[in-house]
Write a protein that holds these residues in place. Structure first.
Motif, PDB file in Angstrom:
ATOM      1  N   MET A 114       0.871  -1.192   0.000  1.00 49.48           N
ATOM      2  CA  MET A 114       0.000   0.000   0.000  1.00 49.48           C
ATOM      3  C   MET A 114       0.899   1.231   0.000  1.00 49.48           C
ATOM      4  O   MET A 114       1.953   1.216   0.658  1.00 49.48           O
ATOM      5  CB  MET A 114      -0.851  -0.014   1.268  1.00 49.48           C
ATOM      6  N   ASN A 115       0.518   2.255  -0.750  1.00 46.31           N
ATOM      7  CA  ASN A 115       1.369   3.455  -0.755  1.00 46.31           C
ATOM      8  C   ASN A 115       1.272   4.172   0.599  1.00 46.31           C
ATOM      9  O   ASN A 115       0.279   4.030   1.316  1.00 46.31           O
ATOM     10  CB  ASN A 115       1.001   4.390  -1.920  1.00 46.31           C
ATOM     11  N   MET A 116       2.328   4.917   0.895  1.00 51.90           N
ATOM     12  CA  MET A 116       2.380   5.621   2.178  1.00 51.90           C
ATOM     13  C   MET A 116       2.004   7.098   2.048  1.00 51.90           C
ATOM     14  O   MET A 116       2.156   7.850   3.012  1.00 51.90           O
ATOM     15  CB  MET A 116       3.794   5.526   2.767  1.00 51.90           C
ATOM     16  N   ASN A 117       1.510   7.461   0.864  1.00 49.73           N
ATOM     17  CA  ASN A 117       1.151   8.870   0.689  1.00 49.73           C
ATOM     18  C   ASN A 117       0.058   9.226   1.698  1.00 49.73           C
ATOM     19  O   ASN A 117      -0.908   8.488   1.850  1.00 49.73           O
ATOM     20  CB  ASN A 117       0.616   9.113  -0.728  1.00 49.73           C
ATOM     21  N   ASP A 118       0.229  10.333   2.350  1.00 48.30           N
ATOM     22  CA  ASP A 118      -0.755  10.876   3.286  1.00 48.30           C
ATOM     23  C   ASP A 118      -0.991  10.030   4.540  1.00 48.30           C
ATOM     24  O   ASP A 118      -1.971  10.218   5.239  1.00 48.30           O
ATOM     25  CB  ASP A 118      -2.115  11.096   2.601  1.00 48.30           C
ATOM     26  N   VAL A 119      -0.103   9.093   4.827  1.00 47.69           N
ATOM     27  CA  VAL A 119      -0.326   8.287   6.040  1.00 47.69           C
ATOM     28  C   VAL A 119       0.036   9.097   7.296  1.00 47.69           C
ATOM     29  O   VAL A 119       1.008   9.857   7.289  1.00 47.69           O
ATOM     30  CB  VAL A 119       0.480   6.960   5.988  1.00 47.69           C
ATOM     31  N   TYR A 120      -0.764   8.948   8.326  1.00 50.00           N
ATOM     32  CA  TYR A 120      -0.456   9.562   9.613  1.00 50.00           C
ATOM     33  C   TYR A 120       0.239   8.492  10.472  1.00 50.00           C
ATOM     34  O   TYR A 120      -0.347   7.438  10.739  1.00 50.00           O
ATOM     35  CB  TYR A 120      -1.741  10.055  10.295  1.00 50.00           C
ATOM     36  N   ILE A 121       1.486   8.769  10.843  1.00 54.69           N
ATOM     37  CA  ILE A 121       2.266   7.768  11.581  1.00 54.69           C
ATOM     38  C   ILE A 121       2.298   8.144  13.059  1.00 54.69           C
ATOM     39  O   ILE A 121       2.606   9.285  13.407  1.00 54.69           O
ATOM     40  CB  ILE A 121       3.707   7.690  11.023  1.00 54.69           C
ATOM     41  N   THR A 122       1.983   7.161  13.901  1.00 54.80           N
ATOM     42  CA  THR A 122       1.961   7.452  15.329  1.00 54.80           C
ATOM     43  C   THR A 122       2.388   6.217  16.133  1.00 54.80           C
ATOM     44  O   THR A 122       2.741   5.193  15.560  1.00 54.80           O
ATOM     45  CB  THR A 122       0.564   7.971  15.759  1.00 54.80           C
ATOM     46  N   SER A 123       2.374   6.369  17.443  1.00 50.76           N
ATOM     47  CA  SER A 123       2.855   5.299  18.329  1.00 50.76           C
ATOM     48  C   SER A 123       1.982   5.264  19.572  1.00 50.76           C
ATOM     49  O   SER A 123       1.454   6.290  19.995  1.00 50.76           O
ATOM     50  CB  SER A 123       4.308   5.633  18.711  1.00 50.76           C
ATOM     51  N   SER A 124       1.860   4.082  20.165  1.00 50.24           N
ATOM     52  CA  SER A 124       1.134   4.003  21.439  1.00 50.24           C
ATOM     53  C   SER A 124       2.105   3.848  22.607  1.00 50.24           C
ATOM     54  O   SER A 124       1.679   3.702  23.748  1.00 50.24           O
ATOM     55  CB  SER A 124       0.142   2.826  21.418  1.00 50.24           C
ATOM     56  N   PRO A 132      -9.798   9.731  19.063  1.00 49.77           N
ATOM     57  CA  PRO A 132     -10.658  10.523  18.163  1.00 49.77           C
ATOM     58  C   PRO A 132      -9.831  11.265  17.107  1.00 49.77           C
ATOM     59  O   PRO A 132     -10.193  11.300  15.926  1.00 49.77           O
ATOM     60  CB  PRO A 132     -11.365  11.500  19.116  1.00 49.77           C
ATOM     61  N   PHE A 133      -8.686  11.810  17.509  1.00 46.19           N
ATOM     62  CA  PHE A 133      -7.809  12.512  16.564  1.00 46.19           C
ATOM     63  C   PHE A 133      -7.207  11.523  15.560  1.00 46.19           C
ATOM     64  O   PHE A 133      -7.222  11.751  14.351  1.00 46.19           O
ATOM     65  CB  PHE A 133      -6.694  13.231  17.341  1.00 46.19           C
ATOM     66  N   ILE A 134      -6.702  10.408  16.063  1.00 50.44           N
ATOM     67  CA  ILE A 134      -6.031   9.426  15.195  1.00 50.44           C
ATOM     68  C   ILE A 134      -7.004   8.848  14.171  1.00 50.44           C
ATOM     69  O   ILE A 134      -6.713   8.776  12.970  1.00 50.44           O
ATOM     70  CB  ILE A 134      -5.413   8.293  16.055  1.00 50.44           C
ATOM     71  N   LEU A 135      -8.181   8.479  14.641  1.00 47.42           N
ATOM     72  CA  LEU A 135      -9.137   7.808  13.751  1.00 47.42           C
ATOM     73  C   LEU A 135      -9.817   8.770  12.786  1.00 47.42           C
ATOM     74  O   LEU A 135     -10.512   8.350  11.860  1.00 47.42           O
ATOM     75  CB  LEU A 135     -10.177   7.034  14.570  1.00 47.42           C
ATOM     76  N   ALA A 136      -9.589  10.061  12.962  1.00 46.35           N
ATOM     77  CA  ALA A 136     -10.110  11.039  11.996  1.00 46.35           C
ATOM     78  C   ALA A 136      -9.303  10.986  10.694  1.00 46.35           C
ATOM     79  O   ALA A 136      -9.722  11.526   9.676  1.00 46.35           O
ATOM     80  CB  ALA A 136     -10.072  12.442  12.597  1.00 46.35           C
ATOM     81  N   HIS A 137      -8.139  10.323  10.730  1.00 41.52           N
ATOM     82  CA  HIS A 137      -7.312  10.220   9.519  1.00 41.52           C
ATOM     83  C   HIS A 137      -7.742   9.019   8.678  1.00 41.52           C
ATOM     84  O   HIS A 137      -8.102   7.976   9.218  1.00 41.52           O
ATOM     85  CB  HIS A 137      -5.833  10.077   9.903  1.00 41.52           C
ATOM     86  N   GLU A 138      -7.637   9.184   7.358  1.00 41.46           N
ATOM     87  CA  GLU A 138      -8.056   8.095   6.451  1.00 41.46           C
ATOM     88  C   GLU A 138      -7.113   6.903   6.508  1.00 41.46           C
ATOM     89  O   GLU A 138      -7.501   5.769   6.296  1.00 41.46           O
ATOM     90  CB  GLU A 138      -8.055   8.610   5.002  1.00 41.46           C
ATOM     91  N   LYS A 139      -5.828   7.202   6.734  1.00 40.77           N
ATOM     92  CA  LYS A 139      -4.826   6.131   6.731  1.00 40.77           C
ATOM     93  C   LYS A 139      -3.847   6.380   7.885  1.00 40.77           C
ATOM     94  O   LYS A 139      -3.260   7.457   7.981  1.00 40.77           O
ATOM     95  CB  LYS A 139      -4.071   6.172   5.403  1.00 40.77           C
ATOM     96  N   VAL A 140      -3.704   5.383   8.757  1.00 44.30           N
ATOM     97  CA  VAL A 140      -2.862   5.542   9.950  1.00 44.30           C
ATOM     98  C   VAL A 140      -1.932   4.335  10.070  1.00 44.30           C
ATOM     99  O   VAL A 140      -2.323   3.210   9.770  1.00 44.30           O
ATOM    100  CB  VAL A 140      -3.745   5.595  11.235  1.00 44.30           C
ATOM    101  N   ALA A 141      -0.722   4.583  10.502  1.00 41.30           N
ATOM    102  CA  ALA A 141       0.176   3.480  10.881  1.00 41.30           C
ATOM    103  C   ALA A 141       0.573   3.713  12.327  1.00 41.30           C
ATOM    104  O   ALA A 141       0.948   4.827  12.702  1.00 41.30           O
ATOM    105  CB  ALA A 141       1.420   3.468  10.005  1.00 41.30           C
ATOM    106  N   MET A 142       0.470   2.664  13.142  1.00 47.49           N
ATOM    107  CA  MET A 142       0.809   2.823  14.562  1.00 47.49           C
ATOM    108  C   MET A 142       1.766   1.728  15.013  1.00 47.49           C
ATOM    109  O   MET A 142       1.504   0.544  14.802  1.00 47.49           O
ATOM    110  CB  MET A 142      -0.474   2.761  15.411  1.00 47.49           C
ATOM    111  N   VAL A 143       2.898   2.148  15.594  1.00 44.71           N
ATOM    112  CA  VAL A 143       3.726   1.173  16.294  1.00 44.71           C
ATOM    113  C   VAL A 143       3.151   1.062  17.702  1.00 44.71           C
ATOM    114  O   VAL A 143       2.686   2.055  18.262  1.00 44.71           O
ATOM    115  CB  VAL A 143       5.240   1.534  16.303  1.00 44.71           C
TER     116      VAL A 143
END
Ligand SMILES: C[S@@+](CC[C@H](N)C(=O)[O-])C[C@H]1O[C@@H](n2cnc3c(N)ncnc32)[C@H](O)[C@@H]1O
Length: 204
Positions: A114-124, A132-143
């Motif tokens: 999957m392309n990484m364009n526009d992905v919001y990258i975050t961590s727990s 609520p903020f994280i899930l407002a994004h269309e595409k998220v990657a979380m470590v």
């Protein structure tokens, strides 16, 4: 000199040649247990394990770097939720070089693929994510860490009522790598996942 080397997601074939050369030239190798273990065949010199001793490690580096070649190894890319941030803020400018590695996150996207364009990258890691903020994004990657992982993320998605699909990449690049694409309800069928990256995407 101080090298801060990203080892990639874990399989030693994914370490860059430049990273391997820095490790080979080192007098002292510093890193977490998993990372040091993965280099046992490549490096037989002095090692220092990072645990809850970051201040002592920093002090050791500051005292020794002028007469020893010191390499700190980090999983993935050191500057993506890694030790690179802390060390680059603490060490004198010009005293260190950061050698980038393949992040577990970028590796994950290449495997889905999957392309990484526009992905919001975050961590727990060590925090309660702002879902609520994280899930407002269309595409998220979380470590993730062992407190907030796929199970907890799936519960939050269901609570939000949003229509999302999840990809869970466990033990990426190792022999026991497992990548699964699941609806949040299916994720809840298993409580414990091994070391993972989670990708969350809006279902159209
Ligand atoms: C402190 S972060 C470091 C991230 C790293 N700097 C990177 O760029 O991949 C550690 C987290 O990265 C993820 N991770 C690192 N290596 C992984 C792997 N081989 N497979 C799955 N997840 C991995 C896990 O979520 C793990 O808890």
């Amino acid at each position: 000199m101080i090298n801060i080397v990203g080892l990639g997601p874990g399989n030693i074939k994914l370490i860059t040649d430049k990273g391997k050369a820095a490790i080979a030239q080192s007098d002292v190798l510093i890193g977490g247990k998993r990372n040091l273990q993965s280099l046992e065949e490549m490096f037989t010199g002095e090692t220092l394990e990072i645990g809850n001793n970051l201040k002592e490690i920093l002090q050791f580096i500051k005292v020794n770097y002028l007469n020893k070649e010191i390499t700190v190894v980090a999983s993935g890319d050191p500057m993506l939720y890694g030790i690179g941030k802390y060390l680059s803020e603490q060490l004198e400018e010009g005293s260190f070089e950061i050698i980038s590695g393949i992040s577990a996150t970028t590796y994950m996207f290449s495997q889905i693929p999957m392309n990484m364009n526009d992905v919001y990258i975050t961590s727990s890691h060590g925090k309660i994510p702002n879902f609520p903020f994280i899930l407002a994004h269309e595409k998220v990657a979380m470590v993730t860490d062992d407190k907030i992982g796929p199970y907890e993320i799936a519960k939050e998605i269901i609570k939000s009522g949003l229509n999302k699909m999840m990809w869970i990449g466990e033990n990426l690049s190792y022999d026991n790598e497992r990548i699964t694409k699941l609806r949040p309800e299916e994720v809840l069928e298993t409580e414990n996942y091994e070391m993972n990256v989670v990708v969350i995407v809006d279902e159209k």
